[in-house]
Design a protein around this motif. Structure first.
Motif, PDB file in Angstrom:
ATOM      1  N   LEU A 193     -16.794 -42.927  27.376  1.00 28.54           N
ATOM      2  CA  LEU A 193     -16.720 -43.933  26.312  1.00 28.54           C
ATOM      3  C   LEU A 193     -15.673 -43.563  25.273  1.00 28.54           C
ATOM      4  O   LEU A 193     -14.970 -44.444  24.762  1.00 28.54           O
ATOM      5  N   ALA A 194     -15.548 -42.282  24.950  1.00 22.51           N
ATOM      6  CA  ALA A 194     -14.505 -41.858  24.005  1.00 22.51           C
ATOM      7  C   ALA A 194     -13.124 -42.168  24.575  1.00 22.51           C
ATOM      8  O   ALA A 194     -12.246 -42.681  23.875  1.00 22.51           O
ATOM      9  N   LYS A 195     -12.940 -41.889  25.855  1.00 23.24           N
ATOM     10  CA  LYS A 195     -11.655 -42.136  26.510  1.00 23.24           C
ATOM     11  C   LYS A 195     -11.325 -43.633  26.531  1.00 23.24           C
ATOM     12  O   LYS A 195     -10.227 -44.044  26.147  1.00 23.24           O
ATOM     13  N   VAL A 196     -12.277 -44.440  26.949  1.00 22.14           N
ATOM     14  CA  VAL A 196     -12.054 -45.885  27.033  1.00 22.14           C
ATOM     15  C   VAL A 196     -11.779 -46.476  25.654  1.00 22.14           C
ATOM     16  O   VAL A 196     -10.856 -47.268  25.469  1.00 22.14           O
ATOM     17  N   GLU A 197     -12.578 -46.079  24.683  1.00 24.28           N
ATOM     18  CA  GLU A 197     -12.399 -46.631  23.341  1.00 24.28           C
ATOM     19  C   GLU A 197     -11.035 -46.255  22.769  1.00 24.28           C
ATOM     20  O   GLU A 197     -10.354 -47.080  22.172  1.00 24.28           O
ATOM     21  N   GLU A 198     -10.608 -45.024  22.980  1.00 31.71           N
ATOM     22  CA  GLU A 198      -9.289 -44.589  22.504  1.00 31.71           C
ATOM     23  C   GLU A 198      -8.182 -45.363  23.212  1.00 31.71           C
ATOM     24  O   GLU A 198      -7.263 -45.866  22.569  1.00 31.71           O
ATOM     25  N   GLN A 199      -8.242 -45.475  24.525  1.00 27.28           N
ATOM     26  CA  GLN A 199      -7.175 -46.146  25.273  1.00 27.28           C
ATOM     27  C   GLN A 199      -7.074 -47.628  24.915  1.00 27.28           C
ATOM     28  O   GLN A 199      -5.979 -48.148  24.706  1.00 27.28           O
ATOM     29  N   TRP A 200      -8.198 -48.300  24.859  1.00 29.51           N
ATOM     30  CA  TRP A 200      -8.155 -49.739  24.599  1.00 29.51           C
ATOM     31  C   TRP A 200      -7.867 -50.062  23.144  1.00 29.51           C
ATOM     32  O   TRP A 200      -7.244 -51.072  22.839  1.00 29.51           O
ATOM     33  N   THR A 201      -8.265 -49.203  22.231  1.00 23.68           N
ATOM     34  CA  THR A 201      -7.907 -49.401  20.832  1.00 23.68           C
ATOM     35  C   THR A 201      -6.410 -49.174  20.650  1.00 23.68           C
ATOM     36  O   THR A 201      -5.739 -49.932  19.941  1.00 23.68           O
ATOM     37  N   ALA A 202      -5.875 -48.154  21.290  1.00 26.19           N
ATOM     38  CA  ALA A 202      -4.432 -47.898  21.233  1.00 26.19           C
ATOM     39  C   ALA A 202      -3.654 -49.100  21.752  1.00 26.19           C
ATOM     40  O   ALA A 202      -2.647 -49.505  21.154  1.00 26.19           O
ATOM     41  N   ALA A 203      -4.108 -49.696  22.845  1.00 22.82           N
ATOM     42  CA  ALA A 203      -3.432 -50.865  23.401  1.00 22.82           C
ATOM     43  C   ALA A 203      -3.453 -52.022  22.409  1.00 22.82           C
ATOM     44  O   ALA A 203      -2.452 -52.712  22.228  1.00 22.82           O
ATOM     45  N   ALA A 204      -4.573 -52.224  21.745  1.00 22.67           N
ATOM     46  CA  ALA A 204      -4.680 -53.304  20.762  1.00 22.67           C
ATOM     47  C   ALA A 204      -3.779 -53.052  19.559  1.00 22.67           C
ATOM     48  O   ALA A 204      -3.248 -53.984  18.965  1.00 22.67           O
ATOM     49  N   ALA A 205      -3.607 -51.784  19.215  1.00 28.91           N
ATOM     50  CA  ALA A 205      -2.794 -51.422  18.057  1.00 28.91           C
ATOM     51  C   ALA A 205      -1.310 -51.304  18.397  1.00 28.91           C
ATOM     52  O   ALA A 205      -0.479 -51.149  17.502  1.00 28.91           O
ATOM     53  N   GLY A 206      -0.978 -51.356  19.684  1.00 34.10           N
ATOM     54  CA  GLY A 206       0.411 -51.239  20.095  1.00 34.10           C
ATOM     55  C   GLY A 206       0.947 -49.820  19.972  1.00 34.10           C
ATOM     56  O   GLY A 206       2.126 -49.609  19.707  1.00 34.10           O
ATOM     57  N   ARG A 207       0.080 -48.845  20.165  1.00 39.61           N
ATOM     58  CA  ARG A 207       0.491 -47.444  20.098  1.00 39.61           C
ATOM     59  C   ARG A 207       0.105 -46.737  21.387  1.00 39.61           C
ATOM     60  O   ARG A 207      -0.671 -47.247  22.180  1.00 39.61           O
ATOM     61  N   GLU A 208       0.652 -45.556  21.580  1.00 41.69           N
ATOM     62  CA  GLU A 208       0.285 -44.736  22.730  1.00 41.69           C
ATOM     63  C   GLU A 208      -1.087 -44.117  22.476  1.00 41.69           C
ATOM     64  O   GLU A 208      -1.377 -43.701  21.353  1.00 41.69           O
ATOM     65  N   PRO A 209      -1.932 -44.034  23.502  1.00 41.60           N
ATOM     66  CA  PRO A 209      -3.222 -43.374  23.295  1.00 41.60           C
ATOM     67  C   PRO A 209      -3.043 -41.873  23.090  1.00 41.60           C
ATOM     68  O   PRO A 209      -2.021 -41.306  23.468  1.00 41.60           O
ATOM     69  N   ARG A 239      -3.603 -61.667  18.285  1.00 45.12           N
ATOM     70  CA  ARG A 239      -2.395 -60.935  18.672  1.00 45.12           C
ATOM     71  C   ARG A 239      -2.551 -60.356  20.077  1.00 45.12           C
ATOM     72  O   ARG A 239      -3.609 -59.864  20.434  1.00 45.12           O
ATOM     73  N   GLU A 240      -1.465 -60.399  20.820  1.00 44.76           N
ATOM     74  CA  GLU A 240      -1.488 -59.872  22.189  1.00 44.76           C
ATOM     75  C   GLU A 240      -1.405 -58.358  22.198  1.00 44.76           C
ATOM     76  O   GLU A 240      -0.834 -57.750  21.294  1.00 44.76           O
ATOM     77  N   CYS A 241      -1.979 -57.787  23.238  1.00 44.45           N
ATOM     78  CA  CYS A 241      -1.844 -56.348  23.468  1.00 44.45           C
ATOM     79  C   CYS A 241      -1.685 -56.133  24.963  1.00 44.45           C
ATOM     80  O   CYS A 241      -2.204 -56.883  25.775  1.00 44.45           O
ATOM     81  N   THR A 242      -0.928 -55.118  25.304  1.00 44.70           N
ATOM     82  CA  THR A 242      -0.665 -54.812  26.703  1.00 44.70           C
ATOM     83  C   THR A 242      -0.997 -53.352  26.941  1.00 44.70           C
ATOM     84  O   THR A 242      -0.498 -52.487  26.238  1.00 44.70           O
ATOM     85  N   ASP A 243      -1.830 -53.085  27.915  1.00 48.19           N
ATOM     86  CA  ASP A 243      -2.104 -51.690  28.258  1.00 48.19           C
ATOM     87  C   ASP A 243      -1.864 -51.429  29.726  1.00 48.19           C
ATOM     88  O   ASP A 243      -2.115 -50.346  30.212  1.00 48.19           O
ATOM     89  N   ASP A 244      -1.356 -52.422  30.412  1.00 46.47           N
ATOM     90  CA  ASP A 244      -1.066 -52.300  31.828  1.00 46.47           C
ATOM     91  C   ASP A 244       0.027 -53.326  32.117  1.00 46.47           C
ATOM     92  O   ASP A 244      -0.143 -54.498  31.775  1.00 46.47           O
ATOM     93  N   PRO A 245       1.146 -52.903  32.686  1.00 45.13           N
ATOM     94  CA  PRO A 245       2.212 -53.879  32.942  1.00 45.13           C
ATOM     95  C   PRO A 245       1.676 -55.109  33.677  1.00 45.13           C
ATOM     96  O   PRO A 245       0.965 -55.005  34.661  1.00 45.13           O
ATOM     97  N   GLY A 246       2.001 -56.256  33.146  1.00 46.56           N
ATOM     98  CA  GLY A 246       1.568 -57.497  33.764  1.00 46.56           C
ATOM     99  C   GLY A 246       0.178 -57.937  33.357  1.00 46.56           C
ATOM    100  O   GLY A 246      -0.278 -59.008  33.739  1.00 46.56           O
ATOM    101  N   TYR A 247      -0.518 -57.139  32.566  1.00 42.92           N
ATOM    102  CA  TYR A 247      -1.875 -57.486  32.131  1.00 42.92           C
ATOM    103  C   TYR A 247      -1.861 -57.636  30.618  1.00 42.92           C
ATOM    104  O   TYR A 247      -1.923 -56.660  29.880  1.00 42.92           O
ATOM    105  N   VAL A 248      -1.720 -58.849  30.161  1.00 47.29           N
ATOM    106  CA  VAL A 248      -1.633 -59.116  28.737  1.00 47.29           C
ATOM    107  C   VAL A 248      -2.893 -59.850  28.301  1.00 47.29           C
ATOM    108  O   VAL A 248      -3.284 -60.851  28.901  1.00 47.29           O
ATOM    109  N   VAL A 249      -3.529 -59.315  27.282  1.00 51.78           N
ATOM    110  CA  VAL A 249      -4.702 -59.954  26.693  1.00 51.78           C
ATOM    111  C   VAL A 249      -4.524 -59.918  25.180  1.00 51.78           C
ATOM    112  O   VAL A 249      -3.623 -59.266  24.665  1.00 51.78           O
ATOM    113  N   ASN A 250      -5.405 -60.617  24.472  1.00 50.19           N
ATOM    114  CA  ASN A 250      -5.337 -60.518  23.022  1.00 50.19           C
ATOM    115  C   ASN A 250      -6.346 -59.484  22.522  1.00 50.19           C
ATOM    116  O   ASN A 250      -7.159 -58.963  23.286  1.00 50.19           O
TER     117      ASN A 250
END
Length: 177
Positions: free
Chosen positions: A61-77, A131-142
């Motif tokens: 859960l720590a890993k997922v939350e960090e990765q997906w929050t980073a994607a929403a913020a437009g930063r590297e995890p 706002r859009e966020c991308t954490d996987d090429p070709g997979y864009v969500v808000n």
């Protein structure tokens, strides 16, 4: 650290972002209650036939939350939670987490959710959830979708943790006292 360290303000009405953050705070408190106060052995307990442990769930859960929050913020995890560079793979967090001390696990999980919660507060206020966020090429969500994904992942694993915890010491219930 325990569930009371996670602030929870009642949100009976409110804008969408506040309601989603309230729901995430609530499930974080539930997970903290279900995973709290356990020994290393208890955190590593499996409920056969599953190989899932509470320790592994905390790291996951720590890993997922960090990765997906980073994607929403437009930063590297941040760096991988467990596993050296190039060594991290799906089951590393599940396999290696029970080797960590309870203190390390609680510090990791509580620290991650506190940082991510602070970031989500700013993200909701800064342009909102559209706002859009991308954490996987070709997979864009808000951001809305990513926040719902985080909430859903926490709900799934809190349910699993509830079953494991009941098998350890009989703790039952949906919300902490």
């Amino acid at each position: 650290m325990d569930y009371t360290d996670i602030p929870l303000e009642d949100c009976r009405t409110g804008v969408e972002g506040a309601m989603l953050l309230f729901a995430l705070d609530r499930v974080h408190r539930q997970f903290a209650w279900k995973s709290g106060g356990l020994t290393r052995e208890q955190l590593g307990t499996k409920h056969p036939p599953s190989g899932v442990t509470i320790a592994g769930t905390m790291v996951h859960l720590a890993k997922v939350e960090e990765q997906w929050t980073a994607a929403a913020a437009g930063r590297e995890p941040g760096p991988p939670v467990i596993g050296a560079d190039g060594e991290e793979h799906y089951d590393a967090e599940w396999r290696e987490a029970p080797k960590l001390s309870p203190e390390a696990l609680y510090e990791l999980w509580y620290g991650t959710i506190a940082r991510c919660r602070q970031e989500w507060t700013a993200l909701v206020a800064d342009g909102g959830l559209d706002r859009e966020c991308t954490d996987d090429p070709g997979y864009v969500v808000n951001r809305r979708r990513r926040l719902v994904d985080i909430l859903e992942e926490n709900l799934l694993h809190t349910g699993q943790t509830s079953i494991i915890r009941e098998s350890i010491d009989g703790l039952v219930g949906n919300d902490p006292p």
